[in-house]
Scaffold this active site. Structure first.
Site, PDB file in Angstrom:
ATOM      1  N   GLU A 164       0.837  -1.209   0.000  1.00 46.98           N
ATOM      2  CA  GLU A 164       0.000   0.000   0.000  1.00 46.98           C
ATOM      3  C   GLU A 164       0.875   1.265   0.000  1.00 46.98           C
ATOM      4  O   GLU A 164       0.533   2.272  -0.621  1.00 46.98           O
ATOM      5  CB  GLU A 164      -0.920  -0.057   1.228  1.00 46.98           C
ATOM      6  CG  GLU A 164      -1.665   1.194   1.579  1.00 46.98           C
ATOM      7  CD  GLU A 164      -2.847   1.441   0.670  1.00 46.98           C
ATOM      8  OE1 GLU A 164      -2.636   1.468  -0.557  1.00 46.98           O
ATOM      9  OE2 GLU A 164      -3.960   1.624   1.173  1.00 46.98           O
ATOM     10  N   THR A 214      -3.901   9.136  -4.232  1.00 53.38           N
ATOM     11  CA  THR A 214      -3.796   9.282  -2.775  1.00 53.38           C
ATOM     12  C   THR A 214      -2.663  10.240  -2.409  1.00 53.38           C
ATOM     13  O   THR A 214      -2.819  11.081  -1.508  1.00 53.38           O
ATOM     14  CB  THR A 214      -3.571   7.901  -2.119  1.00 53.38           C
ATOM     15  OG1 THR A 214      -4.676   7.070  -2.464  1.00 53.38           O
ATOM     16  CG2 THR A 214      -3.482   7.999  -0.613  1.00 53.38           C
TER      17      THR A 214
HETATM   18  N1  HSE Z   1      -6.136   7.139   5.082  1.00 56.64           N
HETATM   19  C1  HSE Z   1      -5.753   7.213   3.715  1.00 56.64           C
HETATM   20  C2  HSE Z   1      -5.908   8.652   3.246  1.00 56.64           C
HETATM   21  C3  HSE Z   1      -6.628   6.307   2.898  1.00 56.64           C
HETATM   22  O1  HSE Z   1      -6.988   9.207   3.468  1.00 56.64           O
HETATM   23  O2  HSE Z   1      -4.970   9.221   2.683  1.00 56.64           O
HETATM   24  C4  HSE Z   1      -6.320   6.310   1.442  1.00 56.64           C
HETATM   25  O3  HSE Z   1      -5.307   5.440   1.119  1.00 56.64           O
END
Ligand code: HSE
Length: 308
Positions: free
Chosen positions: A128, A181
């Site tokens: 990830e 992201t």
């Molecule tokens: N917690 C992460 C974000 C989730 O909001 O950036 C997305 O990968």
């Protein structure tokens, strides 16, 4: 067993007040993967359908996650991975996490389960990280464990599975635009205001308590985000009208799914979820941006083997 076919479910991370720590696994929406044990050592990604993603092991989230479990298990074999994407990259419903979780789950099964699902979260998180630029487990944990999960701590990783209220439904509207992201993280402020932090951690505690006690009114009061949403919503055309339409239709709460652009709503009962889905779709039509909409139950099982 030398080959396994896997369903890798979509997830909603953050859930408003739980940035990087809270997530939930969804029924019905997800990728498929096939993993094959081979004599040649190493990881080879042999096929990807449904997305234009790198086949090079070190550049692919599934490949990097697979290398992480291989480094720990040190098996006397290798694995081939096929990825059949149904969750679009940059959708905000855990596309990269589904691939990372599927890879480590499949390899673990083919090795005879040397690790439990909690331990797999650590390996999946390594995959990830190459998609988002930092390690966070709020998508991979619910994908691997099912239901709602809370990352109580990252160092060491401490993930808690939270009981799901029986009447909870999720609606996810996915606009057909990509928000990376890493870009959605770049708009965030590295420091936060103390007052905002107090509001946010009060809500996070309230939401966890509401989930355990099936107190839907408490879940409603707690599904607020005063820190991340104000900064990120400008990346999502039509966010406010869509969120408001869900709330007007009776949703318990609504917000940005993960890093966006998907917009989620949590609802009590199927008929409210259907009303929210209808209202959100109507609202989003105004943007002229094509979208998908999913109405899902909570997936308690997480990533699983598909038995033919
Ligand atoms: N917690 C992460 C974000 C989730 O909001 O950036 C997305 O990968």
């Amino acid at each position: 067993m030398n080959e396994i076919k896997i369903f890798c479910p979509a997830t909603i991370a953050n859930l408003n007040c739980g940035f990087d720590v809270l997530g939930v696994c969804l029924e019905g929406v997800g990728d498929e993967m096939i993993i094959r044990k081979v004599t040649a050592k190493g990881i080879t990604i042999t096929k990807i359908t449904g997305a234009d993603l790198p086949l090079e092991t070190e550049k692919n989230v599934a490949g990097v996650a697979a290398l992480a479990i291989m480094a720990a298990a040190k098996p006397d074999c290798g694995f081939e991975i096929e990825i059949h994407k149904k969750i679009k990259a940059g959708s905000g419903i855990g596309s990269s996490s589904a691939s990372a979780a599927g890879a480590v789950y499949g390899i673990n099964e083919l090795l005879g389960q040397p690790f439990n699902r909690h331990q797999l979260v650590d390996f999946a998180m390594k995959g990830e990280a190459i998609a988002s630029g930092c390690e966070h487990a709020d998508n991979v944990a619910p994908c691997l464990l099912g239901g709602f999960t809370l990352v109580r701590g990252y160092n060491p990783l401490d993930v808690i599975k939270i009981k799901s209220p029986s009447e909870l439904y999720a609606v996810v509207l996915h606009p057909q635009i990509e928000v990376k992201t890493a870009d959605a993280r770049a708009v965030l402020s590295p420091t936060i205001d103390l007052k905002a932090a107090i509001t946010q951690w009060g809500n996070l505690g309230g939401l966890v308590a509401g989930l355990y006690t099936e107190d839907y009114e408490l879940i409603h009061r707690s599904l607020q985000d005063v820190i991340i949403e104000p900064l990120r919503k400008k990346l999502i055309p039509g966010f406010d009208i869509t969120k408001n339409s869900a709330m007007d239709a009776g949703a318990l709460g609504a917000g940005i799914s993960g890093a966006g652009p998907s917009i989620f709503a949590l609802c009590k009962g199927q008929s409210t979820a259907e009303k929210a889905a209808y209202a959100m779709s109507n609202a989003y039509l105004e943007t002229g941006i094509p979208f998908d909409i999913h109405l899902c139950r909570i997936n308690e099982e997480g990533v699983k083997t598909i038995v033919n």
